[in-house]
Design a protein around this motif. Sequence first.
Motif, PDB file in Angstrom:
ATOM      1  N   HIS A 158       0.839  -1.207   0.000  1.00 30.39           N
ATOM      2  CA  HIS A 158       0.000   0.000   0.000  1.00 30.39           C
ATOM      3  C   HIS A 158       0.878   1.263   0.000  1.00 30.39           C
ATOM      4  O   HIS A 158       0.632   2.216  -0.761  1.00 30.39           O
ATOM      5  CB  HIS A 158      -0.909   0.009   1.229  1.00 30.39           C
TER       6      HIS A 158
ATOM      7  N   PHE B 156       2.733   1.642  -3.453  1.00 31.04           N
ATOM      8  CA  PHE B 156       1.838   2.041  -4.540  1.00 31.04           C
ATOM      9  C   PHE B 156       1.440   3.504  -4.389  1.00 31.04           C
ATOM     10  O   PHE B 156       1.324   4.232  -5.378  1.00 31.04           O
ATOM     11  CB  PHE B 156       0.593   1.152  -4.565  1.00 31.04           C
TER      12      PHE B 156
ATOM     13  N   PHE C 233      -4.993   2.150  -6.283  1.00 33.40           N
ATOM     14  CA  PHE C 233      -5.221   0.783  -5.834  1.00 33.40           C
ATOM     15  C   PHE C 233      -6.419   0.764  -4.890  1.00 33.40           C
ATOM     16  O   PHE C 233      -6.800   1.777  -4.311  1.00 33.40           O
ATOM     17  CB  PHE C 233      -3.980   0.215  -5.136  1.00 33.40           C
TER      18      PHE C 233
ATOM     19  N   VAL D  22      -4.560  -3.342  -8.258  1.00 26.70           N
ATOM     20  CA  VAL D  22      -3.793  -2.146  -8.613  1.00 26.70           C
ATOM     21  C   VAL D  22      -4.117  -1.731 -10.042  1.00 26.70           C
ATOM     22  O   VAL D  22      -4.150  -2.566 -10.953  1.00 26.70           O
ATOM     23  CB  VAL D  22      -2.277  -2.421  -8.487  1.00 26.70           C
TER      24      VAL D  22
ATOM     25  N   TRP E  45      -6.428  -3.119 -14.725  1.00 28.58           N
ATOM     26  CA  TRP E  45      -6.015  -3.537 -13.382  1.00 28.58           C
ATOM     27  C   TRP E  45      -5.279  -4.866 -13.400  1.00 28.58           C
ATOM     28  O   TRP E  45      -5.466  -5.696 -14.284  1.00 28.58           O
ATOM     29  CB  TRP E  45      -7.232  -3.666 -12.473  1.00 28.58           C
TER      30      TRP E  45
END
Length: 397
Positions: free
Chosen positions: A322, A325, A332, A342, A372
């Motif tokens: 997390h 990203f 995401f 994501v 994605w």
Amino acid sequence: MERSCYNLNGVIQPLEIGICHYSVTPLLHYSMISIWELANPQLREITVYQPGKPIEETARELGLDPGAIIKLASNENPLGPSPMAMEAMREALERGHLYPDGGGFCLCNAVAAKLGLGPENVILGNGSNEVLEFLGHAFLNPGDDVVTSQYAFVVYKLIAISFGARTIEVPSPDYEQDLDGMLAAITPKTRLIFVPNPNNPTGALLSQRAIDDFVSRIPENVIVVFDEAYFEFLDDPPDTLQFVREGRNIVVLRTFSKIHGLAGLRIGYAVGPADLVQVLHKTRQPFNVNSIAQVGALAALEDGEHLRDTKRVVDEGRAYLHEQFAKMKIPFVPGTANFVMVRVGDGHAVFEKLLRQGIIVRPLKGYNLPEWVRISVGTMEENNKLVAALKKAMGGQ
């Protein structure tokens, strides 16, 4: 001397002894029909489920060492199987010549005791996916309706189609399941509603309050299936077993494939009211769960240390992904289980670029999410390599 035989048109032909002469007439008079004219018509609509790309296939295609490939495509346990399960299965191999316990007596009793239910509330499946088939056999007829959410696990739709039922997919704003929308989608022909929680592939989680309200408004002639394959990864999981104890038409699916690390053995289970489970048993093939899987699952159920270690690794890895990203400014959906969805732009292109770097993720075009990919949480070493490879892949777009 001569002897006679028949050719394929039934015409007598002479054969000389010692010499074999065959006169074959083309079978032009046979009408050639497509096998699809013989098959069940609804099968034309099914797209065969494509699982995550195997390590061995990737190694062959790219000429890589299988040990160098990182698979983050199928939400498998990054620590491997439960050590207690492996030891128990090694011992069980010596009894591999014997048929398994058809009803899974020991495992059903252990699961029931763990959940505060009776063994009559438990049925085993060759993976929890097989229980989906039980439900189809038991409750779906051509023309019936199944309700589920957009972006829900694609196998629900495949099951519905295979039994000639229609799937009503309720839109998922912000990739969240809309329970009010699912209630509104119920028709007089609705037999089953599938609610994965958390959902795969989006990772979205429904709250206890939302579930309670939803169940309170379900017609009694509709069966709700809560698919809880990732239940053990949750910090504060909703309680759906309360509805089973109340005798409602609720089925809860769980599996040993995820946190217990036994995906290759294909073993899962469902719990529900005793009369409903009895109906499902009528659809089950004898010996549907092999003895090695039963022994492994029984041991894994008691391996609390492996469960805690896995959850710790996944919690840390998911938080790291997390964070990374967000730093990369890649959109995401915050995960709650052992995977993260994501948005990478061209999902298949990024999948291919990562593949060439020896990392397998899951493109989601089959879920109508072509921008994605779904990334499973691995060990921290694997997560670091994934982030570095993703930066390289995204930089080349």
